[in-house]
Design a protein around this motif. Structure first.
Motif, PDB file in Angstrom:
ATOM      1  N   VAL A 297       0.849  -1.187   0.000  1.00 36.17           N
ATOM      2  CA  VAL A 297       0.000   0.000   0.000  1.00 36.17           C
ATOM      3  C   VAL A 297       0.890   1.244   0.000  1.00 36.17           C
ATOM      4  CG1 VAL A 297      -0.194  -0.038   2.526  1.00 36.17           C
ATOM      5  CG2 VAL A 297      -1.856   1.244   1.167  1.00 36.17           C
ATOM      6  N   GLU A 361      -2.641  -3.068  -3.731  1.00 41.57           N
ATOM      7  CA  GLU A 361      -3.274  -4.290  -4.217  1.00 41.57           C
ATOM      8  C   GLU A 361      -3.997  -4.988  -3.088  1.00 41.57           C
ATOM      9  OE1 GLU A 361      -0.551  -6.896  -6.139  1.00 41.57           O
ATOM     10  OE2 GLU A 361       0.002  -5.465  -7.711  1.00 41.57           O
ATOM     11  N   PHE A 362      -5.050  -5.722  -3.465  1.00 39.11           N
ATOM     12  CA  PHE A 362      -5.728  -6.584  -2.508  1.00 39.11           C
ATOM     13  C   PHE A 362      -6.215  -7.817  -3.256  1.00 39.11           C
ATOM     14  CE2 PHE A 362      -9.114  -4.131  -4.376  1.00 39.11           C
ATOM     15  CZ  PHE A 362     -10.177  -5.002  -4.471  1.00 39.11           C
ATOM     16  N   TYR A 368      -6.257  -0.902  -6.415  1.00 38.17           N
ATOM     17  CA  TYR A 368      -7.216   0.123  -6.008  1.00 38.17           C
ATOM     18  C   TYR A 368      -6.491   1.454  -5.819  1.00 38.17           C
ATOM     19  CZ  TYR A 368      -5.312  -0.194  -1.278  1.00 38.17           C
ATOM     20  OH  TYR A 368      -4.466  -0.173  -0.204  1.00 38.17           O
TER      21      TYR A 368
END
Length: 855
Positions: A297, A361-362, A368
């Motif tokens: 993140v 990322e997720f 996102y």
């Protein structure tokens, strides 16, 4: 050429001399190939190069932006992008928020972004009649050039991608993100006639935050002086500076602007420099960009704080203006009975914008980007060095019967101001899927929430008493108010490459406004590369633009020495009496097609044609006159009734009185072609970079639903006020430490219908409206630079090298012009002034020197 101020010139030369003592040949740096730049504008695909884009995207790097004389992004884009037209000068408030536009459309049709996030608009609405009327677009001038790493310009309809405003395209300023090193620049310049002196200092520096972060900050300061126009005032002397008559007195039927009174001594007054052009201003900006990668993140933030203070000359008031008796100058306020008066408008602007966000990322490779942006712009307005005519007359007359009263008037007044804010929250989600095509399918979707506010602030007691102080009456209680709107939007975007070399980009967007309902718009873009040397591309899209809050609610009186124009909010009771109903959203359809050619590895050519149709286009009207040359015009009764319904008190002795508003009365179509070619040449003794860009653009009104309200003058602002063509040829040469940049820009003619100040009867059957033409011309810019060391560069240059000026209005012929009346076709009261609606400025040639430091 005249000289720069001794202080500034000596500062620059002294610095360059000290640098020269350490001179050594600097290594030659190749110019960046902008076609190879990775872009983020116009696509949600990752890793896209500008040269491979399915939509036309122009990329301007630091080197291109640095070769422009004035430290102003509006000027840089004007000189480098053919389809970009900047406002060259403003009047009143527009002096402090000059606008620009793409493809001859409204400035409100171009979306401005910073790091891909929507930039807030300007609180200043341009209401003075002309091609930029109605602009409330973001002020690009408040983004310092040294904060920008590159500019990506999407020249295609993009409402389905970014939302409202992007009918003509989008301009995305990508901020610098270096974590070390920096630059410092000092610039001094002025126009050939020694006016408009400018000094600018700018510094950019990057810092490392921990192991995986950066903080980049830019500080910018610029101050510039007034420019003036013309050689004197029509009401004071003839064109040669001679008095109209030999004896002071009242002359019935003559000198309508000075109550039929004239004093030959007025012709001897020194009126040099009283007719204002560019405003005097001082601007300070602090811009930052920062980010930190926590692993998985990244948190980021960017924003700015700016403050501008400016002063603009207003129209000259003759010596008998602030007098209890216009024929007795001993009854006048102060020295105004001898010299007259030039009020000034003072503006204090405070602006800031902050964005915070997180991206990463997720899940299984889902990306996102969540961000919140808040922008704010406030402008407070004063009239200074002025007087309140009604107050002076009342006090003077009262002093005749009461010796305890000393006649006086205020000289300064607070006129009120504007506030604008915008809160934008966006969420973008993207993932790539392997579905068996030539490349993975990109799926992107997201949403946006936006809240806008716009406020007109009321002026103080004296600015709103009766007609207010001279030159700029304050905003009254009926003008003041706070207005709000919010909108919600969602989008989906699919980008596919079904087979090798064929790209398809499809997007759809839904928007819902609290005051205008909802709409659904879409876009499809495609590109096919037949080979590495040839590709075709095209786009079809629909668009939507809601009127800005300023367009819907702005209300005021624009005054001159003997004129007044009421700006009526569309849908207000007074406006409705004349047929100006509440504004509706615009809807647009956009088609474009183009080719990309690489006949040799170094030569890149792009040609793109476009067609833009706008239904219910929001446009400002020209002034609808009720009184012309001191005489009521045909149909004046309805306009005077609408003015009376507002309850406003106007100055006496007006020679021109009218109203204006915003409407949805017209539909338009715009079509044109963009051309760009670039060819770098490596020589044995240096490098030559050649480029040629051009734009042909034409707008036509296809339907005018009310020609009485949207007149032929209004139509001319839409159809003829932009040049049909603009061609920019650029030669950049560098060898060792020496560099030279030569730019030649060819502008097509511009034309608007102008109106004489005489009454229809005085025109003896001649048309009161004429074509005010600024002819086609070429403007030459030249900059020479020398790198004294790897860290110091000295440059000198000139914009408009050969001091070209627009045409002057023509003098009327075959009519009787009373002494003190304007003899010009456009009704100006300034002798020998130039037209201001040309594509280039009226101040003439500008030369400058700049010192660049790198560390």
């Amino acid at each position: 050429m005249t000289r720069l101020s001794a202080f500034k010139l000596s500062l620059i030369l002294a610095s360059s001399w000290s640098a020269g003592a350490l001179a050594q040949e600097a290594p030659q740096e190749p110019q960046a190939d902008d076609g190879a730049a990775i872009i983020v504008t116009g696509t949600r695909a990752v890793g896209m190069q500008a040269a491979d884009s399915a939509a036309p995207v122009t990329v301007l790097g630091e080197q291109a932006l640095s070769s422009v004389g004035q430290p102003n992004l509006n000027q840089a884009l004007t000189q480098l992008v053919p389809s970009f037209t900047a406002q060259t000068q403003g009047v009143d408030m527009s002096n402090f928020s000059l606008s620009a536009r793409l493809r001859g459309l409204s400035p409100n049709h171009t979306l401005v972004m910073v790091n891909g996030k929507r930039r807030h608009g300007s609180a200043i609405l341009q209401v003075i009649a002309g091609p930029f009327q109605g602009s409330a677009a973001p002020s690009i001038d408040l983004i310092p050039p040294d904060a920008v790493s590159r500019i990506e310009i999407l020249q295609d309809g993009a409402s389905a991608v970014y939302g409202t405003d992007a009918i003509a395209g989008a301009i995305n300023m990508i901020l610098k993100d270096q974590s070390d090193g920096g630059t410092f620049k000092v610039t001094g310049g002025q126009y050939y006639n020694s006016e408009g002196e400018l000094f600018s200092a700018s510094g950019n520096v990057g810092f490392k935050l921990g192991e995986d972060g950066f903080f980049n900050v830019t500080a910018f300061h610029r101050r510039q002086d007034y420019t003036t126009t013309g050689t004197g005032q029509v009401i004071m002397s003839d064109i040669d500076g001679n008095p109209y008559v030999n004896a002071a007195g009242t002359y019935p039927g003559q000198f309508p602007s000075t109550s039929n009174y004239y004093d030959p001594a007025w012709a001897n007054l020194d009126l040099n420099g009283i007719n204002g052009g560019q405003a005097k201003s001082q601007l300070n900006i602090l811009f930052y960009n920062m980010g930190y990668d926590f692993g998985g993140v990244e948190l980021y933030s960017f924003g700015d704080v700016s403050r501008r203070v400016g002063y603009a000359y207003q129209g000259y008031r003759p010596p008998n203006r602030i007098c209890a008796d216009a024929t007795d100058l001993s009854t006048c306020y102060g020295e105004t009975g001898t010299f007259g008066m030039v009020p000034q408008q003072k503006v204090e602007q405070k602006e800031y914008s902050f964005t915070v966000g997180a991206k990463g990322e997720f899940g299984s490779d889902w990306n996102y980007d969540l961000s919140v942006t808040y922008g704010y712009d406030q402008n407070k307005i004063w009239t200074i060095e002025s007087a309140h005519r009604s107050l002076w007359i009342a006090n003077y007359n009262a002093s005749l019967t009461d010796p305890t009263i000393t006649p006086n008037t205020v000289s300064d007044a607070y006129d009120g101001g504007f506030k604008l804010s915008q809160l934008t929250t966006t969420l973008d989600i993207r993932k790539e899927f392997d579905v068996g095509m030539a490349n993975p399918l990109t799926l992107a979707f997201g949403g946006e929430y936006r809240r806008d506010t716009y406020e007109i602030m009321q002026g103080d007691y004296y600015s709103t008493l009766a007609e207010g102080v001279q030159s700029f009456p304050g905003y009254k209680d009926i003008d003041a108010g706070k207005h709000r709107r919010s909108s919600r939007a969602g989008y989906i975007n699919l980008i596919a490459e079904p087979i090798d070399k064929w790209t398809i980009d499809i997007a759809g967007r839904y928007e819902d406004y609290t005051d205008f309902g909802d709409t659904t718009i879409g876009k499809i873009t495609t590109r096919y590369d037949f080979s590495d040397a040839f590709a075709i591309r095209g786009t079809a899209s629909t668009g939507f633009r809601a009127p800005t809050l300023a367009e819907s609610f702005y209300s005021t009186v624009n005054v001159g020495p003997t004129s007044a124009v009421l700006q009526l909010p569309a849908g207000s009771p007074a406006a409705t009496l004349l047929g100006f109903n509440s504004l509706r959203p615009e809807k647009s359809t956009n088609f474009s097609a183009g080719i990309v050619i690489h006949p040799t590895p170094k030569l890149a050519i792009t040609i793109d044609g476009y067609y833009i149709k706008i239904k219910d286009r929001i446009s400002a009207t020209a002034t609808l006159p009720a009184i012309q040359g001191g005489v009521p015009v045909a149909g004046a009764e309805s306009i005077l009734a609408a003015i009376a319904s507002t309850g406003l008190v106007l100055d006496t002795g007006l020679q021109t009185l009218g109203v204006a508003s915003f409407t949805n009365l017209i539909d338009t179509e715009t079509y044109g072609i963009d051309f760009a070619a670039r060819y770098p040449v490596m020589l044995d003794f240096g490098k030559l970079d050649l480029s040629l860009t051009a734009n042909y653009n034409k707008t036509k009104i296809t339907d005018n639903k009310n020609t009485a309200l949207f007149s032929a003058v209004s139509e001319s602002y839409i159809e003829d006020a932009s040049p049909e063509y603009k061609v920019v040829g650029n030669i950049n040469f560098s060898t060792g430490p020496f560099s030279a940049n030569l730019r030649q820009t060819f502008y097509g003619k511009t034309s608007i219908l102008v109106r004489s100040a005489l009454s229809a009867a005085a025109m003896n059957g001649q048309s009161i409206e004429r074509d005010g033409v600024v002819k086609a011309t070429g403007i030459t810019d030249l900059e020479l630079g020398y790198d004294f060391t790897d860290f110091v560069k000295f440059s000198v240059g000139a914009n408009n090298l050969f001091d070209k000026r627009p045409e002057k209005p023509k003098l009327l012929s075959g009519v009787t012009v009373l002494p003190g009346q304007s003899p010009y076709e456009n009704g100006t009261t300034t002798w020998n002034s130039y037209y201001g609606h040309g594509a280039y400025g009226s101040a003439g040639g500008y030369y400058y020197a700049r010192l660049d430091f790198k560390f």
